[in-house]
Design a protein around this motif. Sequence first.
Motif, PDB file in Angstrom:
ATOM      1  N   GLU A  22      40.394 -28.783 -29.932  1.00  0.00           N
ATOM      2  CA  GLU A  22      40.592 -30.475 -29.807  1.00  0.00           C
ATOM      3  C   GLU A  22      38.624 -30.567 -29.344  1.00  0.00           C
ATOM      4  O   GLU A  22      37.977 -31.557 -29.920  1.00  0.00           O
ATOM      5  N   LEU A  23      37.478 -29.318 -28.898  1.00  0.00           N
ATOM      6  CA  LEU A  23      36.882 -29.456 -28.823  1.00  0.00           C
ATOM      7  C   LEU A  23      35.656 -30.373 -30.346  1.00  0.00           C
ATOM      8  O   LEU A  23      35.070 -30.433 -30.166  1.00  0.00           O
ATOM      9  N   ARG A  24      36.054 -28.892 -30.884  1.00  0.00           N
ATOM     10  CA  ARG A  24      35.844 -28.913 -32.403  1.00  0.00           C
ATOM     11  C   ARG A  24      36.175 -29.888 -33.095  1.00  0.00           C
ATOM     12  O   ARG A  24      35.445 -30.850 -33.874  1.00  0.00           O
ATOM     13  N   SER A  29      34.403 -34.913 -35.090  1.00  0.00           N
ATOM     14  CA  SER A  29      34.720 -35.995 -36.699  1.00  0.00           C
ATOM     15  C   SER A  29      33.895 -37.122 -36.844  1.00  0.00           C
ATOM     16  O   SER A  29      34.383 -38.197 -37.103  1.00  0.00           O
ATOM     17  N   GLY A  30      32.550 -37.715 -35.473  1.00  0.00           N
ATOM     18  CA  GLY A  30      31.666 -38.440 -35.948  1.00  0.00           C
ATOM     19  C   GLY A  30      31.681 -39.080 -35.163  1.00  0.00           C
ATOM     20  O   GLY A  30      30.319 -39.463 -35.209  1.00  0.00           O
ATOM     21  N   LEU A  36      26.042 -35.777 -25.520  1.00  0.00           N
ATOM     22  CA  LEU A  36      26.480 -34.950 -26.317  1.00  0.00           C
ATOM     23  C   LEU A  36      26.088 -34.542 -27.895  1.00  0.00           C
ATOM     24  O   LEU A  36      26.652 -33.370 -28.451  1.00  0.00           O
ATOM     25  N   ALA A  37      25.308 -35.465 -27.960  1.00  0.00           N
ATOM     26  CA  ALA A  37      25.017 -35.735 -29.224  1.00  0.00           C
ATOM     27  C   ALA A  37      24.058 -34.026 -29.780  1.00  0.00           C
ATOM     28  O   ALA A  37      24.673 -33.249 -31.059  1.00  0.00           O
ATOM     29  N   VAL A  38      23.792 -33.174 -28.949  1.00  0.00           N
ATOM     30  CA  VAL A  38      23.044 -32.342 -28.773  1.00  0.00           C
ATOM     31  C   VAL A  38      23.732 -31.093 -28.958  1.00  0.00           C
ATOM     32  O   VAL A  38      23.600 -29.656 -29.406  1.00  0.00           O
ATOM     33  N   TYR A  39      25.398 -30.904 -28.784  1.00  0.00           N
ATOM     34  CA  TYR A  39      26.188 -29.582 -29.090  1.00  0.00           C
ATOM     35  C   TYR A  39      26.952 -30.505 -30.043  1.00  0.00           C
ATOM     36  O   TYR A  39      27.669 -29.360 -30.542  1.00  0.00           O
ATOM     37  N   THR A  40      26.941 -30.934 -31.485  1.00  0.00           N
ATOM     38  CA  THR A  40      27.715 -31.438 -32.401  1.00  0.00           C
ATOM     39  C   THR A  40      26.997 -30.158 -33.111  1.00  0.00           C
ATOM     40  O   THR A  40      27.906 -29.616 -33.626  1.00  0.00           O
ATOM     41  N   LEU A  46      31.063 -23.615 -35.906  1.00  0.00           N
ATOM     42  CA  LEU A  46      32.536 -22.391 -34.770  1.00  0.00           C
ATOM     43  C   LEU A  46      33.119 -23.474 -35.498  1.00  0.00           C
ATOM     44  O   LEU A  46      34.297 -23.203 -36.280  1.00  0.00           O
ATOM     45  N   GLU A  47      33.737 -24.857 -35.878  1.00  0.00           N
ATOM     46  CA  GLU A  47      34.729 -25.164 -37.278  1.00  0.00           C
ATOM     47  C   GLU A  47      34.239 -24.264 -38.443  1.00  0.00           C
ATOM     48  O   GLU A  47      35.745 -24.114 -39.000  1.00  0.00           O
TER      49      GLU A  47
END
Length: 164
Positions: A22-24, A29-30, A36-40, A46-47
């Motif tokens: 779900e997190l990935r 998703s965009g 939270l953009a730093v984790y994108t 990972l995806e």
Amino acid sequence: MNIDELLNRYFEGETSSEEERELRAFFTSGNVPDRLAVYTPMFAYLEEESRKVRQPDEALIPIDEDILSMLDAEKVEEKKAFTLRSVLYLVSGIAASFLLLLGLNHLLNPVDPCFCSDNYVVINGRCYTDIHKVRSMALEALQEVATPADEYVDDLRSLFDDNE
């Protein structure tokens, strides 16, 4: 569940596989908030890696057979070098252990009895530490070189007789 809570649980290592998916999906998703953009990039990577694992090997670039044989030869050479290095380390360790045992043996069982003694005498190249043995040998040596008293008297008489 809130995305912030899920993210905190992820970094604590408490999420399930489904929650990680779900997190990935959320971060790829965009529609990610700016905070939270730093984790994108991390979740995008990972995806992508999880897709590679799920897809068969046909998605990979085909490699020429000559390149494969070269890679195999390099692996064999690397393995030989590793085994030679491990044998070298083994032999060095055995040699060091042997020298250590020899040194300990020499310290615990000295060949020379004078090695551990402060008081000793060397007579005819042999070392003696027993005081009684040394005294008896000294007396024997002195008796061998001693001149009897009557020989002195005879020599003195001849001296006086010559002077007259």
